[in-house]
Enzyme design. Structure first.
Site, PDB file in Angstrom:
ATOM      1  CE1 TYR A  46       2.544  -2.652   0.775  1.00 33.52           C
ATOM      2  CE2 TYR A  46       0.935  -3.632  -0.704  1.00 33.52           C
ATOM      3  CZ  TYR A  46       1.239  -3.004   0.482  1.00 33.52           C
ATOM      4  OH  TYR A  46       0.234  -2.714   1.375  1.00 33.52           O
ATOM      5  CE  LYS A 104       3.147  -3.835   4.158  1.00 30.93           C
ATOM      6  NZ  LYS A 104       3.272  -3.248   5.520  1.00 30.93           N
ATOM      7  CB  THR A 142      -4.671   5.629   0.788  1.00 37.89           C
ATOM      8  OG1 THR A 142      -3.927   4.897  -0.198  1.00 37.89           O
ATOM      9  CG2 THR A 142      -5.234   4.673   1.822  1.00 37.89           C
TER      10      THR A 142
END
Length: 269
Positions: A167, A171, A202
Site C-alpha cells: 500500500y 501510494k 473506516t
C-alpha cells in the site's frame, strides 16, 4: 452547477464524499462504484437525492472507465469540474509482511504488489486519462487522488512501521505520478494533488470491533505517538471529508503536484 465524479463510493470515505457533496442540491455527484447492486447504502442515498448518479466502473479496468466517462459526459455535455479518485485495493496477505520477507520469486513478488499497484498506480493513470478531456472543459479543473501519510518516508522512519509495504509503496509511486501530471497539465490550468485524509476510522464490519482489529489499531496508535505524542486515536469519516472538501475548494496552484493533508499542509494527523 458544479459536477463531481468520485471513485470507490460503496462505503467508507468514498460514500462520505458522496453524502457531503450531495447535501448541496446545486452539485451533481457521479458515484463511481464497481458493483452497484451490492452498494446498498449508496443505492439508498441515490433514491433520496436526485443529484446523486450511480455509475458502474472498475478503476482496474480501463475500458470500464472509458464507458463511465462517456456515460457521465452525456449527462454533463462533456464537462466535469472535479475528479476525486478514492478507490483502492490491497493484498490482505501482504499487510503484515516487512520488505525483507518478500519472496525471492518473480511471480510471488508480482502477486504481492498486484492489487495495490493496479488500483493506486495504474488505476490512477487510467482514471485520470479517461476523465481528462472532461476536466479540461470544466470550470474548477481539479483532479484529486486520495493518498496516505504512511507514504511519507519521514513518517515511516519516525514510526518504525514496516507493515503495509504494498500500500505505502504504491501510494508513494502515485504521489510521483501526481507531480508529473501537475507539471504536464499546469499550462491548461488544471490542478492535480495527492491528498491524505488523515488517520480515519473506516471500519465497517460487525460491532463491537474484533480483538484483532483493536490490536492493530492499538499498535498503529503507539507507533504514531512516536511522532505525534498527543494523538488520541482516529477521526471519523465525517470530520475527515469535511476537512478534505475544504482543502479541495481552496486548492491553490502552489499546492498542485504535491501530497498534502486534510489540513492543507504536511500535517498528516
Amino acid at each position: 452547477m458544479p459536477s463531481y465524479a468520485v471513485t470507490g463510493t460503496s462505503r467508507g470515505l468514498g460514500l462520505e464524499f458522496v453524502k457531503q457533496l450531495s447535501q448541496n442540491a446545486n452539485n451533481t455527484v457521479f458515484a463511481i462504484v464497481r458493483n452497484p447492486d451490492s452498494a446498498t447504502n449508496l443505492q439508498t442515498l441515490a433514491k433520496q437525492r436526485p443529484n446523486v448518479h450511480i455509475v458502474k466502473a472498475d478503476i482496474t479496468d480501463p475500458q470500464s472507465l472509458v464507458s463511465a466517462a462517456a456515460e457521465i459526459s452525456k449527462e454533463t455535455n462533456g464537462i466535469l469540474d472535479v475528479l476525486i479518485n478514492n478507490a483502492v485495493s490491497t493484498n490482505p496477505a501482504a499487510g503484515a509482511v516487512p520488505p525483507s520477507q518478500i519472496p525471492l520469486d518473480v511471480a510471488a513478488t508480482r502477486d504481492f504488489f498486484k492489487a495495490a499497484y493496479e488500483s493506486s498506480l495504474y488505476g490512477a493513470i487510467w482514471t485520470t486519462n479517461a476523465f481528462l478531456p472532461m476536466i479540461e472543459s470544466g470550470k474548477e479543473k481539479k483532479i484529486i487522488h486520495i493518498s496516505t501519510g504512511i507514504a511519507d518516508a519521514r513518517v515511516i522512519k519516525g514510526t518504525g512501521v514496516t507493515a503495509a509495504v504494498d500500500y505505502a509503496v504504491a501510494k508513494g509511486a502515485m504521489n510521483i505520478l501526481v507531480a508529473k501530471y501537475a507539471a504536464e497539465l499546469e499550462p491548461k490550468g488544471i490542478k492535480v494533488v495527492a491528498l491524505s485524509p488523515g488517520w480515519v476510522d473506516t471500519y465497517a464490519g460487525p460491532t463491537p470491533k474484533p480483538a484483532e482489529i483493536l490490536g492493530v489499531e492499538a499498535y498503529i496508535l503507539q507507533s504514531f505517538q512516536k511522532i505525534w505524542p498527543n494523538l488520541k486515536g482516529q477521526i471519523q469519516p465525517e470530520e475527515s471529508i469535511k476537512m478534505v472538501l475544504n482543502v479541495i475548494e481552496n486548492l491553490t496552484t502552489e499546492q498542485s503536484g504535491l501530497m498534502i493533508s486534510h489540513h492543507g499542509n504536511e500535517e498528516w494527523i
